[in-house]
Design an enzyme around this catalytic site. Structure first.
Site, PDB file in Angstrom:
ATOM      1  N   HIS A  43       0.824  -1.200   0.000  1.00  0.00           N
ATOM      2  CA  HIS A  43       0.000   0.000   0.000  1.00  0.00           C
ATOM      3  C   HIS A  43       0.866   1.260   0.000  1.00  0.00           C
ATOM      4  O   HIS A  43       1.639   1.497   0.941  1.00  0.00           O
ATOM      5  CB  HIS A  43      -0.891  -0.024   1.242  1.00  0.00           C
ATOM      6  CG  HIS A  43      -1.883   1.069   1.329  1.00  0.00           C
ATOM      7  ND1 HIS A  43      -1.979   1.890   2.434  1.00  0.00           N
ATOM      8  CD2 HIS A  43      -2.844   1.491   0.475  1.00  0.00           C
ATOM      9  CE1 HIS A  43      -2.967   2.747   2.267  1.00  0.00           C
ATOM     10  NE2 HIS A  43      -3.504   2.534   1.080  1.00  0.00           N
ATOM     11  N   GLU A  70       0.671  -0.327  -4.695  1.00  0.00           N
ATOM     12  CA  GLU A  70      -0.520   0.529  -4.885  1.00  0.00           C
ATOM     13  C   GLU A  70      -0.092   1.978  -4.756  1.00  0.00           C
ATOM     14  O   GLU A  70       0.840   2.299  -4.015  1.00  0.00           O
ATOM     15  CB  GLU A  70      -1.556   0.166  -3.820  1.00  0.00           C
ATOM     16  CG  GLU A  70      -2.889   0.909  -3.924  1.00  0.00           C
ATOM     17  CD  GLU A  70      -2.955   2.179  -3.067  1.00  0.00           C
ATOM     18  OE1 GLU A  70      -3.997   2.859  -3.111  1.00  0.00           O
ATOM     19  OE2 GLU A  70      -1.966   2.488  -2.371  1.00  0.00           O
ATOM     20  N   ASP A  72      -1.530   6.449  -5.410  1.00  0.00           N
ATOM     21  CA  ASP A  72      -2.630   7.403  -5.531  1.00  0.00           C
ATOM     22  C   ASP A  72      -2.217   8.500  -6.508  1.00  0.00           C
ATOM     23  O   ASP A  72      -1.099   9.014  -6.438  1.00  0.00           O
ATOM     24  CB  ASP A  72      -2.935   8.045  -4.175  1.00  0.00           C
ATOM     25  CG  ASP A  72      -3.207   7.011  -3.095  1.00  0.00           C
ATOM     26  OD1 ASP A  72      -4.319   6.482  -3.063  1.00  0.00           O
ATOM     27  OD2 ASP A  72      -2.287   6.740  -2.296  1.00  0.00           O
ATOM     28  N   HIS A  85      -1.197  10.946  -1.735  1.00  0.00           N
ATOM     29  CA  HIS A  85      -2.470  10.461  -1.212  1.00  0.00           C
ATOM     30  C   HIS A  85      -3.434  11.572  -0.838  1.00  0.00           C
ATOM     31  O   HIS A  85      -4.578  11.602  -1.293  1.00  0.00           O
ATOM     32  CB  HIS A  85      -2.235   9.567   0.009  1.00  0.00           C
ATOM     33  CG  HIS A  85      -3.505   9.087   0.637  1.00  0.00           C
ATOM     34  ND1 HIS A  85      -4.145   9.766   1.647  1.00  0.00           N
ATOM     35  CD2 HIS A  85      -4.266   7.996   0.384  1.00  0.00           C
ATOM     36  CE1 HIS A  85      -5.241   9.120   1.993  1.00  0.00           C
ATOM     37  NE2 HIS A  85      -5.343   8.041   1.250  1.00  0.00           N
ATOM     38  N   GLU A 153      -4.699   4.028  -8.013  1.00  0.00           N
ATOM     39  CA  GLU A 153      -5.941   4.654  -7.576  1.00  0.00           C
ATOM     40  C   GLU A 153      -6.048   6.085  -8.089  1.00  0.00           C
ATOM     41  O   GLU A 153      -5.159   6.905  -7.854  1.00  0.00           O
ATOM     42  CB  GLU A 153      -6.048   4.670  -6.050  1.00  0.00           C
ATOM     43  CG  GLU A 153      -7.354   5.323  -5.586  1.00  0.00           C
ATOM     44  CD  GLU A 153      -7.483   5.418  -4.079  1.00  0.00           C
ATOM     45  OE1 GLU A 153      -8.334   6.228  -3.623  1.00  0.00           O
ATOM     46  OE2 GLU A 153      -6.758   4.712  -3.367  1.00  0.00           O
TER      47      GLU A 153
END
Length: 292
Positions: A43, A70, A72, A85, A153
């Site tokens: 993450h 992962e 953002d 993020h 994301e």
């Protein structure tokens, strides 16, 4: 994937421990679905140990043996996509010191050049001083260099109209929309259902995920445009995971479940028993040890 909990119980009864080395069959969602353990996804990189969403966090995840990371993605004032993020730069950079009169320091109010000046590492310790907020291009190149795979994301799409098209453009420019990447190295997810729909409509070949826990009755509507239902672990039950797995997603394969953000062994064991396909975690080593 539906039989995974049963298989895990059978293995336990026989005294068998299954361990997949990094880079083994667990490196692809399809292969992981055939194994007795969920995919472990780092993450924001290995963010328990390095400043989140930085190249350093990606590299550390690679050194620890984790294939999937992962991140953002948000958009700057001048249209550059950056990997961060929060919609404010205050928590993870020194923006308050560099630009003290620019509160509340929103990403969308700064140019890419201004953001490139910021220290995005010192808040996690002096050893990370000088780490920067990477552009999406820089991030993609590093993930590629490491031969890693990406769960991307699109963050707060309501703040950035058209960011789906921008994201796809950058992915294309950096070689991430070729057959090899699309087939098994890229998933695009968002909390915004309309954002996931937009990605699916513009690139129907891409694997997509919806972040959230839709009601079971609403799952067929989501299955029309996504391949994954990715809920927070606190919302999960075994029954919900089973309900998701009964449906086929946008590409005609059973919907998958990647849950977040599980950072301890007990939590990992709990969601593993539910039959999840993937676990998104800040502590990938802890989760790997718990489910292997």
């Amino acid at each position: 994937m539906h039989a995974r909990p049963v298989a895990a119980l059978a293995a336990t009864a026989l005294g068998i421990t299954v361990f997949l080395a990094p880079g083994s069959a667990s490196g692809t969602p399809e292969a992981a679905a055939q194994q007795d353990e969920p995919l472990v996804i780092a993450h924001r990189g290995a963010s328990a140990y390095a400043p989140e969403n930085t190249l350093a966090a990606v590299d550390l995840a690679d050194r620890m043996g984790f294939v999937w990371v992962e991140n953002d993605v948000q958009r700057t004032k001048d249209g550059e996509l950056v990997v961060v993020h929060d919609d404010s730069l205050a928590r993870t950079t020194d923006v308050e010191q560099v630009f003290p009169d620019r509160a509340p320091w929103k990403v969308k109010d700064f140019t890419a050049a201004e953001i490139a000046r910021l220290d995005a590492g010192s808040w996690r310790g002096t050893e990370w001083a000088g780490a920067r907020v990477p552009t999406l291009k820089q991030y993609l190149n590093r993930v590629d260099e490491n031969n890693q795979k990406l769960l991307l994301e699109i963050k707060k799409p309501e703040l950035y109209p058209g960011i789906e098209k921008d994201t796809l453009r950058v992915l294309g420019e950096e070689g991430w929309l070729d057959r090899r990447h699309v087939a098994g190295r890229l998933v695009i997810q968002s909390f915004g259902a309309d954002s996931v729909k937009a990605v699916h409509q513009q690139r129907p070949d891409l694997t997509t995920g919806f972040l959230g826990t839709p009601a079971v009755a609403d799952l067929p509507a989501y299955a029309a445009f996504t391949d994954q239902i990715n809920p927070t672990h606190t919302s999960l039950t075994a029954e919900y995971v089973a309900a998701v797995h009964t449906l086929k997603g946008a590409h005609g394969k059973p919907l998958r479940v990647n849950t977040w953000t599980v950072n301890d062994a007990a939590g990992a064991a709990r969601v593993d028993a539910f039959g999840v396909d993937g676990i998104i975690t800040n502590n990938p080593d802890v989760v790997r040890d718990a489910v292997s």
